[in-house]
Design an enzyme around this catalytic site. Structure first.
Site, PDB file in Angstrom:
ATOM      1  N   VAL A   1       0.884  -1.163   0.000  1.00 37.76           N
ATOM      2  CA  VAL A   1       0.000   0.000   0.000  1.00 37.76           C
ATOM      3  C   VAL A   1       0.922   1.213   0.000  1.00 37.76           C
ATOM      4  O   VAL A   1       1.662   1.446   0.955  1.00 37.76           O
ATOM      5  CB  VAL A   1      -0.908   0.015   1.243  1.00 37.76           C
ATOM      6  CG1 VAL A   1      -1.800   1.254   1.237  1.00 37.76           C
ATOM      7  CG2 VAL A   1      -1.760  -1.255   1.299  1.00 37.76           C
ATOM      8  N   SER A   2       0.900   1.973  -1.080  1.00 29.65           N
ATOM      9  CA  SER A   2       1.863   3.063  -1.256  1.00 29.65           C
ATOM     10  C   SER A   2       1.608   4.203  -0.288  1.00 29.65           C
ATOM     11  O   SER A   2       0.555   4.284   0.353  1.00 29.65           O
ATOM     12  CB  SER A   2       1.808   3.581  -2.697  1.00 29.65           C
ATOM     13  OG  SER A   2       2.133   2.556  -3.604  1.00 29.65           O
ATOM     14  N   ALA A   3       2.575   5.109  -0.196  1.00 31.51           N
ATOM     15  CA  ALA A   3       2.445   6.271   0.675  1.00 31.51           C
ATOM     16  C   ALA A   3       1.212   7.075   0.287  1.00 31.51           C
ATOM     17  O   ALA A   3       0.918   7.270  -0.897  1.00 31.51           O
ATOM     18  CB  ALA A   3       3.694   7.139   0.578  1.00 31.51           C
TER      19      ALA A   3
END
Length: 776
Positions: free
Chosen positions: A419-421
């Site tokens: 889950v990206s920033a």
């Protein structure tokens, strides 16, 4: 314990308390928890404050909390000069916001843990607030030595086993008729544990209930076998699977389900006996939680899903059932065959107040950073429960705006899904400029980003998310079924082919790629609607930038750049950059684009004196040179990347831009001309280091590149850029520097490289640096 807050108020207002702090307890603290310099302590259930005041006298900075105002009023009145911060907080039920982000060296429960229902959850949550080497100290009466009338205020041995489970270090010390438990390391790995299976000529069939409360916490019981389990048991006769789970829940806990769904069937074997386990999902119930079968279970508690990986021994089928609902939440489980039965579930509500607060704080930071200027993206950030799509990690980490949460690794430990920033997801969503009701393609699944897009698109919008990993797709389906909008379709496939069979008649209203791409797949352009945007993390010379590309016929025009980094592509287009190790592995040269150069003679050249050439670029303070990386990668013939271990004596950069030609190598580095405590006062100069017979020539070529960049590019940002189909002849390309990919030709129109009147499009310099690590 059946004692209410009103009961406690009466207790304290009538002048009563607990026994005074004894010499044995004081000695215990001095010996096992001495205050370090600047140490902080938390006294939970402080009552009238005797323990808190003593901790302050030892040198601790003390936070003392209690759920009852009357207790704190007594503590303040009895100790008016104490250097203690008194806090009104129910540690089991309230949002721990008053504790801020404090870390402690010591957390103490003195005579109070018995009154906490979900003891394991609370202790582990506070354990994550301990500094490295910190101590959790629990002082509790023992049921074996307590008078009969006070036995319910003490813990028996089974309850102590449950309480200490999941800590890497447990020390028990006698303190009079009580026990002091000194706990350290609050995250012992969960261990899947079997129990004996009776011999039978048939398979064993059972049902296990995964039950969550109004806060999204899952119910587990500490069994007399010394492990955590979930409600469940054998299926009786022709009993329906969901009915068995409902019955077992009532018999073991006193809770009566309002409804139940079979989500998965698991099959494995225990001691050679085939076993079939139905995983039953229950989210609504009535009744009061009780230990209805004390001969089987010591107690039942509600647990945070993200803490399931730190519990200690868990019954294997229970662990597999929990993993079936929240894939990945318990790592390292033994193999089991899973057959999903239902993925279309009604939205499962429930989250702690802390999650809401942290989500809004995350959104505020992202908005303040101008990553989410539109109301639609801002509302999505505030609404979509990010933690539900990262059940492996705690709330604070899930809602850190600048952290990516890894959710899948390969056999070598490399991240393959995450889950990206949040700031980056918001920026990429903004760049799509989505229209309500559109259908959007996401390549690279996970759940949260797709649901973020679905929220932005509104009730009539749809998101198709594609991933090459079957586990990731199944995980996305499960998590979206529980916490999603119902408007996300997860598809197994190679994202480089887009989503055949799901493309709207006029094309997707936007496409977002959430992995590093070494090429622009033709399917992305072909399946994108005219005028719509493709947002893709593009690798150029090994440097990744998120590009916003607008389709105009067969050509994609870049209108925005953002510094970023993602996991690598694992589809058919995945590419391993050619690399050569030199000087017995001290230096590695790799070519992310283009043809590998000839390294003959470089092993010997690297051991000769190096040539150093100043570039003339001297900068003060914090300095960003991200455009220099891409400029060098797209304009310098023979461009490559050079890496070296930290202890290397041959090169001064662990990762550097380089060029290699005719057996000579040059790379870009920098050194501090003036160091200073304040970054703004530091002065840095850029140099070229070179080796080989043509070291002077290649060093000058690289230095000239830096000087042109400094003069023409540094203040103007990224250039106009277009992406042409790979078959486009040279004479049909616009003027500029060309970076060829297998399926596309990228044309960069850097200032100073071509006449201004030859630009094919207006100057485009929109770019965001995000959290790029280019301060020198």
């Amino acid at each position: 314990m059946g004692i209410t807050r009103t009961d406690w108020s009466k207790h304290y207002t009538q002048g009563r308390g607990f026994r005074q702090l004894g010499n044995e307890e004081e000695t215990l603290l001095v010996e096992h928890a001495p205050a370090p310099q600047g140490g902080r302590a938390l006294d939970v259930g402080c009552g009238t404050g005797e323990m808190s005041v003593y901790l302050a006298s030892l040198g601790y900075e003390v936070d003392a909390l209690d759920a009852v105002d009357a207790a704190l009023a007594r503590a303040r009145a009895d100790h008016p000069d104490a250097k203690v911060r008194w806090l009104r907080l129910d540690i089991e039920r309230d949002d721990p916001a008053p504790l801020d982000d404090a870390l402690y060296d010591l957390v103490v429960f003195r005579m109070s843990v018995v009154f906490v229902n979900d003891r394991t959850r609370v202790l582990h949550a506070l354990g994550r607030r301990l500094r490295e080497g910190g101590t959790m100290l629990v002082i509790t009466p023992l049921a074996a030595s307590a008078p009969v009338e006070k036995r319910h205020f003490a813990l028996d041995e089974d309850e102590i086993s449950a309480l200490t489970c999941g800590w890497t270090s447990v020390q028990r010390i006698a303190v009079g008729d009580s026990a002091a438990l000194v706990l350290r390391g609050p995250c012992a790995d969960t261990v899947a544990t079997e129990r004996s299976v009776p011999a039978t000529g048939y398979a064993v069939a059972g049902a296990l209930a995964v039950v969550t409360d109004e806060h999204g916490r899952v119910l587990l019981g500490w069994s007399k076998r010394g492990m955590w389990e979930i409600p469940g048991g054998k299926i009786e006769g022709a009993e329906p699977l969901d009915g068995a789970g409902v019955r077992e829940l009532a018999e073991e806990t006193g809770l009566h389900a309002n409804g139940a769904t079979v989500v998965t069937i698991l099959t494995d074997a225990a001691q050679g006996v085939p076993r079939l386990t139905a995983v039953i999902r229950i989210v609504g119930f009535t009744g009061t939680l009780t230990t209805a079968e004390p001969q089987k279970f010591t107690r039942w508690e509600w647990h945070d899903p993200h803490a399931l990986g730190c519990l200690g021994p868990v019954f294997t089928p229970a662990a597999n059932a929990l993993d079936a609902v929240w894939p990945g939440v318990i790592p390292g489980l033994p193999p089991v065959h899973a057959y999903p039965h239902a993925t279309e579930l009604a939205l499962v509500p429930g989250e702690p107040a802390e999650a809401v607060r942290l989500r809004h704080r995350m959104a505020e930071i992202v908005v303040a950073g101008d990553w989410a200027p539109s109301a639609a993206v801002q509302e999505a950030l505030r609404t979509v429960p990010r933690h539900r799509f990262a059940p492996e990690t705690d709330l604070k980490t899930a809602y850190d705006y600048d952290l990516a949460v890894v959710t899948r690794r390969d056999e070598n430990g490399r991240a393959t899904s995450s889950v990206s920033a949040a700031w980056l997801q918001a920026d990429m969503a903004e760049q799509l400029q989505l229209k309500a009701g559109a259908t959007v393609l996401e390549v690279g699944s996970g759940g949260y980003n797709a649901e973020l897009l679905a929220h932005i698109l509104g009730e009539r919008g749809r998101v198709v998310t594609v991933d090459v990993d079957r586990y990731v797709v199944q995980r996305t389906k499960r998590l979206c079924a529980e916490a999603g909008s119902g408007r996300v379709t997860a598809v197994l496939g190679d994202g480089g082919l887009g989503a055949p069979g799901h493309v709207p008649a006029d094309g997707f209203g936007g496409i977002m790629i959430t992995h590093n791409a070494s090429d622009i797949a033709p399917a992305w352009r072909e399946q994108l609607a005219e005028g719509a945007r493709l947002v893709v993390p593009m690798e150029m010379g090994g440097y990744t930038r998120s590009l916003t590309l607008v389709r105009r016929g067969d050509v994609l025009h870049c209108e925005h750049w953002t510094y970023c980094g993602f996991v690598r592509d694992r589809g058919a287009a995945a590419r391993t950059a050619p690399a050569v190790r030199l000087a017995y592995g001290d230096v590695t040269v790799r070519w992310e684009d283009g043809t590998p150069g000839d390294t003959a003679g470089l092993d010997e050249a690297l051991r000769q004196p190096r040539h150093e050439r100043p570039t003339g670029l001297v900068v003060r303070g914090v300095f960003n040179f991200e455009t220099l990386q891409v400029y060098a990668a797209t304009t310098l013939p023979g461009f490559c990347r050079l890496t070296a271990p930290e202890e290397s004596t041959l090169v001064e950069q662990q990762d550097a831009a380089a060029i290699l030609t005719n057996g000579s190598l040059a790379y870009l580095t920098y050194r501090k001309v003036k160091d200073a405590p304040e970054p703004a006062d530091r002065i840095t100069e850029f140099f070229i280091h070179a080796y080989g017979p043509e070291a002077e020539e290649v060093a000058e070529r690289f230095a000239q590149c830096v000087r042109v960049w400094d003069r023409e590019v540094r203040e103007s940002g990224y250039p106009p850029m277009t992406v042409q189909p790979a078959a486009t002849p040279d004479n049909q390309l616009p003027p500029g520097d060309v970076l060829d990919k297998p399926s596309a030709r990228l044309v960069f129109q850097w200032p100073g490289r071509i006449p201004t009147d030859a630009l094919s499009s207006p100057r485009q310099s929109a770019f965001r640096t995000g959290s790029s690590p280019f301060a020198v």
